[in-house]
Design an enzyme around this catalytic site. Structure first.
Site, PDB file in Angstrom:
ATOM      1  N   GLU A 133       0.825  -1.214   0.000  1.00 39.36           N
ATOM      2  CA  GLU A 133       0.000   0.000   0.000  1.00 39.36           C
ATOM      3  C   GLU A 133       0.855   1.259   0.000  1.00 39.36           C
ATOM      4  O   GLU A 133       1.776   1.406   0.817  1.00 39.36           O
ATOM      5  CB  GLU A 133      -0.941   0.005   1.210  1.00 39.36           C
ATOM      6  CG  GLU A 133      -1.904   1.173   1.189  1.00 39.36           C
ATOM      7  CD  GLU A 133      -2.981   1.080   2.262  1.00 39.36           C
ATOM      8  OE1 GLU A 133      -3.492   2.129   2.674  1.00 39.36           O
ATOM      9  OE2 GLU A 133      -3.306  -0.047   2.686  1.00 39.36           O
ATOM     10  N   LYS A 328      -7.681  -0.272  11.110  1.00 37.02           N
ATOM     11  CA  LYS A 328      -7.076  -0.783   9.872  1.00 37.02           C
ATOM     12  C   LYS A 328      -5.769  -0.049   9.611  1.00 37.02           C
ATOM     13  O   LYS A 328      -4.770  -0.652   9.184  1.00 37.02           O
ATOM     14  CB  LYS A 328      -8.054  -0.605   8.703  1.00 37.02           C
ATOM     15  CG  LYS A 328      -7.583  -1.233   7.400  1.00 37.02           C
ATOM     16  CD  LYS A 328      -6.762  -0.286   6.547  1.00 37.02           C
ATOM     17  CE  LYS A 328      -6.313  -0.958   5.239  1.00 37.02           C
ATOM     18  NZ  LYS A 328      -5.403  -0.094   4.461  1.00 37.02           N
ATOM     19  N   ASP A 344       2.744 -14.749  11.547  1.00 35.61           N
ATOM     20  CA  ASP A 344       1.410 -15.003  10.993  1.00 35.61           C
ATOM     21  C   ASP A 344       0.526 -13.767  11.165  1.00 35.61           C
ATOM     22  O   ASP A 344      -0.075 -13.566  12.222  1.00 35.61           O
ATOM     23  CB  ASP A 344       0.800 -16.214  11.708  1.00 35.61           C
ATOM     24  CG  ASP A 344      -0.529 -16.646  11.109  1.00 35.61           C
ATOM     25  OD1 ASP A 344      -1.102 -15.890  10.309  1.00 35.61           O
ATOM     26  OD2 ASP A 344      -1.001 -17.739  11.465  1.00 35.61           O
ATOM     27  N   HIS A 441      -1.450  10.789   0.546  1.00 37.70           N
ATOM     28  CA  HIS A 441      -1.643   9.437   0.026  1.00 37.70           C
ATOM     29  C   HIS A 441      -1.599   9.414  -1.496  1.00 37.70           C
ATOM     30  O   HIS A 441      -0.947   8.554  -2.095  1.00 37.70           O
ATOM     31  CB  HIS A 441      -2.971   8.865   0.516  1.00 37.70           C
ATOM     32  CG  HIS A 441      -3.273   7.503  -0.027  1.00 37.70           C
ATOM     33  ND1 HIS A 441      -2.647   6.369   0.445  1.00 37.70           N
ATOM     34  CD2 HIS A 441      -4.108   7.104  -1.010  1.00 37.70           C
ATOM     35  CE1 HIS A 441      -3.094   5.319  -0.227  1.00 37.70           C
ATOM     36  NE2 HIS A 441      -3.983   5.741  -1.111  1.00 37.70           N
TER      37      HIS A 441
END
Length: 486
Positions: A133, A328, A344, A441
């Protein structure tokens, strides 16, 4: 002699005839101009020809690719080329990657980057991050630089206890079961001793075994709720091995316990498995500074910045729709380090989000306050991580990541990962309450947009310069590229 009509109607014969006809049709189609109608018909015909495959795992990698491209990818040679171009030229290294999982046909690349300048407990780190991202690593690095001149990040591992459970059905007196468990518990530990011996030598082992009654949720449902310390390993195999031994002993001992009746002796084991919810395996990371030092923007005083920041955090604490996106963003930082260090990330995600809802409503993982003129921002998060076993000793990039971090033990890695999450969240909230999230962004996303339009190196250089003072959008990039190409 001509076959009877009933033979021709036989299903197998019909399928063979149909399949042969389709193959002929497809060969004919290959000579036609590949317009949209032709492609549609080819896909339609291939759908009719698909059949389940037996013994796929026994095929070679080349055979797997051949079957895949023929059955699902229209025999496209470019598909084969794409799959093979991601193979490593070092055959031994490629075999290592092939054996990480099953039915491997290629490697899937993610960018492996570095976020430098993290001052954690007065020690400087460059944190490895594996993530696709845009702006995540840039944002984390910016937060690291910001807090590096304000004392850095302070961390504390609160506990490292992990959980596993044996789920079982028992029909009978609860009082009897409790008496039975009191006698059973030392037998469980003794039976698991060969499994726990090495772990105990490293300082770990079984912490506790509890009998829990859950019959109000599921009829006749009980569990052995167990706590473990696995030191520097994530511990899944160790925990599951212990639990399966517990289940075996529970079942066998119940069958011969004299105070049970026949029904009570017939304990049914449902399953034995670790839990990825580890609310006691907690690490805390924190930053703080005076209000006077808080703002780096001439348009915001420290007091004004803190007021807006605290309000944003409060909204994330109370509004689940905001909390999900807020968290998130935290996981952008956490997952990237977890993945880079061979842990993991799916287990971490599941446990973290369960923890975010531990009080009955999904809420923010980070918190902030101002007290006596000091701004404080912190996170408490469950992280069951390992630095030995699994990919940590196999994957070459994971080995390098661990070396970059100074070969941390599990506790130190917990601290580093928590800091990455806190830094990412600080950067995101800071952008939201000042310039807005899209400005930074989209500038980081610019390269992706340019690559989608097959921009040349010269075009990229010109548009990167152009967008230093202009707002990036997909449509505007297309317009600017068109102007350059006239």
């Amino acid at each position: 002699m001509r076959k009877p009509a009933e033979d021709l109607l036989n299903t197998n014969n019909l399928l063979k005839v149909f399949s042969t006809s389709l193959n002929l049709a497809l060969k004919l189609m290959s000579y036609l101009q590949p317009n949209n109608n032709c492609i549609f018909v080819k896909k339609l015909l291939r759908n009719f020809m698909k059949e389940p495959i037996s013994g796929f795992s026994k095929l070679t990698k080349e055979e797997k690719i051949h079957w895949l491209t023929k059955t699902y990818l229209n025999d496209d040679p470019k598909a084969v080329e794409v799959l093979k171009q991601y193979w490593n030229k070092d055959e031994k290294l490629q075999q290592l990657h092939d054996e990480f999982t099953e039915n491997t046909i290629s490697n899937y690349y993610l960018p492996f980057g570095i976020a430098p300048n993290f001052l954690i407990n007065n020690e400087l780190f460059a944190i490895p991050m594996a993530i696709e991202e845009s702006s995540v690593i840039a944002a984390a690095s910016k937060a690291a630089k910001f807090w590096g001149s304000r004392g850095g990040f302070k961390t504390e591992v609160i506990d490292t206890v992990k959980v596993g459970q044996v789920h079982f059905i028992y029909k009978g007196s609860e009082e009897k079961l409790e008496l039975f468990f009191n006698e059973l518990e030392p037998k469980l530990r003794k039976a698991a001793a060969p499994i726990t011996k090495n772990m105990e030598q490293r300082g770990g082992g079984i912490k506790s075994i509890e009998l829990r009654e859950r019959t109000t949720e599921v009829e006749n449902y009980y569990q052995l709720h167990c706590h473990f310390e696995t030191v520097d390993s994530m511990g899944a195999n160790f925990i599951n091995s212990c639990l399966e031994k517990f289940a075996e002993v529970l079942e066998n001992e119940a069958a011969i316990w004299e105070d049970f009746n026949d029904e009570e002796r017939n304990i049914e084991i449902v399953m034995s498995i670790l839990s990825n919810y580890v609310p006691e395996c907690i690490v805390r990371a924190e930053v703080s500074c005076s209000l006077e030092d808080l703002s780096d923007d001439a348009n915001f005083s420290g007091e004004h910045f803190a007021e807006k920041f605290l309000r944003a955090i409060k909204i994330a604490e109370t509004e689940p729709f905001r909390a999900v996106t807020h968290n998130k963003g935290i996981m952008n930082g956490i997952d990237a380090v977890v993945l880079a260090t061979g842990n993991d990330f799916r287990a971490i995600e599941a446990g973290v989000h369960a923890y975010a809802a531990k009080d009955g409503q999904y809420s923010s993982l980070t918190h902030a306050k101002v007290e006596d003129g000091i701004f404080k921002f912190w996170i408490e998060v469950p992280l069951a991580l390992g630095t030995v076993g699994g990919l940590t000793s196999l994957h070459p990039l994971v080995k390098l990541a661990m070396e970059m971090l100074g070969q941390p033990n599990a506790r130190k890695l917990m601290e580093i990962v928590a800091v990455a999450g806190l830094a990412q969240n600080f950067a995101a909230v800071k952008s939201l309450i000042t310039t807005g999230i899209q400005k930074g962004h989209m500038k980081m996303h610019l390269m992706n947009i340019l690559n989608q339009h097959n921009a040349t190196l010269e075009e990229k250089e010109k548009l990167i310069e152009y967008y230093k003072t202009n707002v990036v959008s997909h449509s505007d990039v297309a317009v600017q590229l068109e102007k350059l190409r006239r």
